[in-house]
Write an enzyme that holds these catalytic residues in place. Structure first.
Site, PDB file in Angstrom:
ATOM      1  N   LYS A  10      35.667  11.941  51.686  1.00 59.15           N
ATOM      2  CA  LYS A  10      36.431  12.943  50.938  1.00 59.15           C
ATOM      3  C   LYS A  10      37.058  13.968  51.890  1.00 59.15           C
ATOM      4  CE  LYS A  10      33.644  12.517  46.706  1.00 59.15           C
ATOM      5  NZ  LYS A  10      32.778  13.284  45.768  1.00 59.15           N
ATOM      6  N   TYR A  50      39.248   9.664  38.673  1.00 61.60           N
ATOM      7  CA  TYR A  50      38.100  10.359  38.072  1.00 61.60           C
ATOM      8  C   TYR A  50      38.263  10.542  36.559  1.00 61.60           C
ATOM      9  CZ  TYR A  50      35.639  11.469  42.429  1.00 61.60           C
ATOM     10  OH  TYR A  50      34.903  11.399  43.595  1.00 61.60           O
ATOM     11  N   PHE A  58      33.966  20.749  35.478  1.00 61.64           N
ATOM     12  CA  PHE A  58      34.341  20.791  36.893  1.00 61.64           C
ATOM     13  C   PHE A  58      35.570  19.942  37.213  1.00 61.64           C
ATOM     14  CE2 PHE A  58      31.005  17.492  36.464  1.00 61.64           C
ATOM     15  CZ  PHE A  58      31.648  16.389  37.002  1.00 61.64           C
ATOM     16  N   ARG A  86      24.504   3.767  47.226  1.00 54.31           N
ATOM     17  CA  ARG A  86      24.136   5.006  46.513  1.00 54.31           C
ATOM     18  C   ARG A  86      22.870   5.605  47.119  1.00 54.31           C
ATOM     19  NH1 ARG A  86      27.777   7.360  42.730  1.00 54.31           N
ATOM     20  NH2 ARG A  86      25.936   8.564  42.199  1.00 54.31           N
ATOM     21  N   ARG A 103      24.679  12.776  52.267  1.00 53.59           N
ATOM     22  CA  ARG A 103      24.976  14.067  51.632  1.00 53.59           C
ATOM     23  C   ARG A 103      23.995  15.144  52.090  1.00 53.59           C
ATOM     24  NH1 ARG A 103      26.579  11.483  45.748  1.00 53.59           N
ATOM     25  NH2 ARG A 103      28.858  11.580  45.997  1.00 53.59           N
ATOM     26  N   ASN A 113      30.907  17.196  48.615  1.00 56.22           N
ATOM     27  CA  ASN A 113      29.730  16.404  48.983  1.00 56.22           C
ATOM     28  C   ASN A 113      30.080  15.187  49.846  1.00 56.22           C
ATOM     29  OD1 ASN A 113      30.872  14.859  47.008  1.00 56.22           O
ATOM     30  ND2 ASN A 113      29.107  14.864  45.644  1.00 56.22           N
ATOM     31  N   HIS A 116      32.132   9.478  48.446  1.00 55.52           N
ATOM     32  CA  HIS A 116      32.014   8.815  47.145  1.00 55.52           C
ATOM     33  C   HIS A 116      31.400   7.432  47.329  1.00 55.52           C
ATOM     34  CE1 HIS A 116      33.207   7.113  43.245  1.00 55.52           C
ATOM     35  NE2 HIS A 116      33.555   6.035  43.935  1.00 55.52           N
ATOM     36  N   GLU A 127      37.535   0.208  41.371  1.00 59.31           N
ATOM     37  CA  GLU A 127      37.855   1.228  42.374  1.00 59.31           C
ATOM     38  C   GLU A 127      38.456   0.612  43.636  1.00 59.31           C
ATOM     39  OE1 GLU A 127      34.418   4.403  40.904  1.00 59.31           O
ATOM     40  OE2 GLU A 127      34.321   3.570  42.918  1.00 59.31           O
TER      41      GLU A 127
HETATM   42  P1  IDP Z   1      28.805  10.976  42.223  1.00 57.31           P
HETATM   43  O1  IDP Z   1      29.917  11.244  43.207  1.00 57.31           O
HETATM   44  O2  IDP Z   1      27.436  11.228  42.845  1.00 57.31           O
HETATM   45  O3  IDP Z   1      28.900   9.647  41.535  1.00 57.31           O
HETATM   46  P2  IDP Z   1      29.749  12.150  39.728  1.00 57.31           P
HETATM   47  O4  IDP Z   1      28.835  12.698  38.671  1.00 57.31           O
HETATM   48  O5  IDP Z   1      30.414  10.842  39.464  1.00 57.31           O
HETATM   49  O6  IDP Z   1      28.922  12.121  41.105  1.00 57.31           O
HETATM   50  O7  IDP Z   1      30.845  13.263  40.004  1.00 57.31           O
HETATM   51  C1  IDP Z   1      31.997  12.969  40.751  1.00 57.31           C
HETATM   52  C2  IDP Z   1      32.240  14.091  41.739  1.00 57.31           C
HETATM   53  O8  IDP Z   1      32.529  15.298  41.021  1.00 57.31           O
HETATM   54  C3  IDP Z   1      31.029  14.467  42.611  1.00 57.31           C
HETATM   55  O9  IDP Z   1      30.836  13.617  43.721  1.00 57.31           O
HETATM   56  C4  IDP Z   1      31.377  15.886  43.015  1.00 57.31           C
HETATM   57  O10 IDP Z   1      32.371  15.919  44.041  1.00 57.31           O
HETATM   58  C5  IDP Z   1      31.981  16.422  41.710  1.00 57.31           C
HETATM   59  N1  IDP Z   1      30.954  17.023  40.838  1.00 57.31           N
HETATM   60  C6  IDP Z   1      30.015  16.384  40.098  1.00 57.31           C
HETATM   61  N2  IDP Z   1      29.251  17.242  39.404  1.00 57.31           N
HETATM   62  C7  IDP Z   1      29.722  18.476  39.702  1.00 57.31           C
HETATM   63  C8  IDP Z   1      29.342  19.801  39.295  1.00 57.31           C
HETATM   64  O11 IDP Z   1      28.416  20.018  38.508  1.00 57.31           O
HETATM   65  N3  IDP Z   1      30.073  20.841  39.830  1.00 57.31           N
HETATM   66  C9  IDP Z   1      31.105  20.643  40.701  1.00 57.31           C
HETATM   67  N4  IDP Z   1      31.497  19.409  41.100  1.00 57.31           N
HETATM   68  C10 IDP Z   1      30.816  18.347  40.624  1.00 57.31           C
HETATM   69 MG    MG Z   2      30.317   8.936  40.232  1.00 57.88          MG
END
Ligand code: IDP
Ligand code: MG
Length: 145
Positions: A10, A50, A58, A86, A103, A113, A116, A127
């Protein structure tokens, strides 16, 4: 394609000059790189990727973040790739991620973070196709991939 997953380095990963370190970590864990490129997502491309999160609070911040600089999507191969990857990247929130995960090591917060990883085989296929054409994948790796 159950042995493949999509990673995206990212914009914070690129900004922090961590491309090399993160890719080393991935390769040392036994993943093979099948395809890779650098792209700057448009807002529409980030929204499409997304889409599942479009109603989350968010979402707008996520789109701003994902379009704030270049990203590096990478097609990875390993047995049980989705689940293994993961595990390697750790929980969404780096504060909750296990020691030694990408992470935990490199991410600043739940939004920024670093990386992805696809969350299911079905999504991995979608994807990968979002970033790489069939033609490109074949040109790079031949018909068997
Ligand atoms: P993942 O990347 O671990 O699969 P997802 O729930 O799919 O997590 O969320 C996609 C992305 O959205 C996350 O990697 C992060 O960058 C952002 N994100 C997820 N939850 C939050 C939150 O509660 N606050 C701010 N950003 C978030
Ligand atoms: Mg995800």
């Amino acid at each position: 394609m159950s042995n493949k997953t999509l990673a995206i380095l990212k914009p914070d990963c690129i900004r922090k000059n961590l491309i090399g370190k993160v890719i080393s970590h991935i390769q040392e864990a036994g993943f093979k790189i099948l395809a890779m490129k650098m792209v700057k997502l448009t807002p529409d491309a980030a929204k499409g990727f997304y889409e599942v999160h479009k109603d989350r609070p968010f979402f707008n911040d996520l789109i701003t973040y994902m379009t704030s600089g270049p990203c590096v999507p990478i097609v990875l191969e390993k047995d049980n790739a989705v689940e293994e990857f993961r595990k390697l990247i750790g929980a969404t929130d780096p504060a909750k991620a296990e020691e030694g995960t990408i992470r935990k090591l490199y991410a600043d917060n739940i939004q920024e973070n670093i990386i992805h990883g696809s969350d299911s085989n079905e999504n991995a296929i979608k994807e990968i196709a979002y970033f790489f054409s069939r033609k490109e994948l074949i040109e790079i790796n031949g018909w068997n991939n």
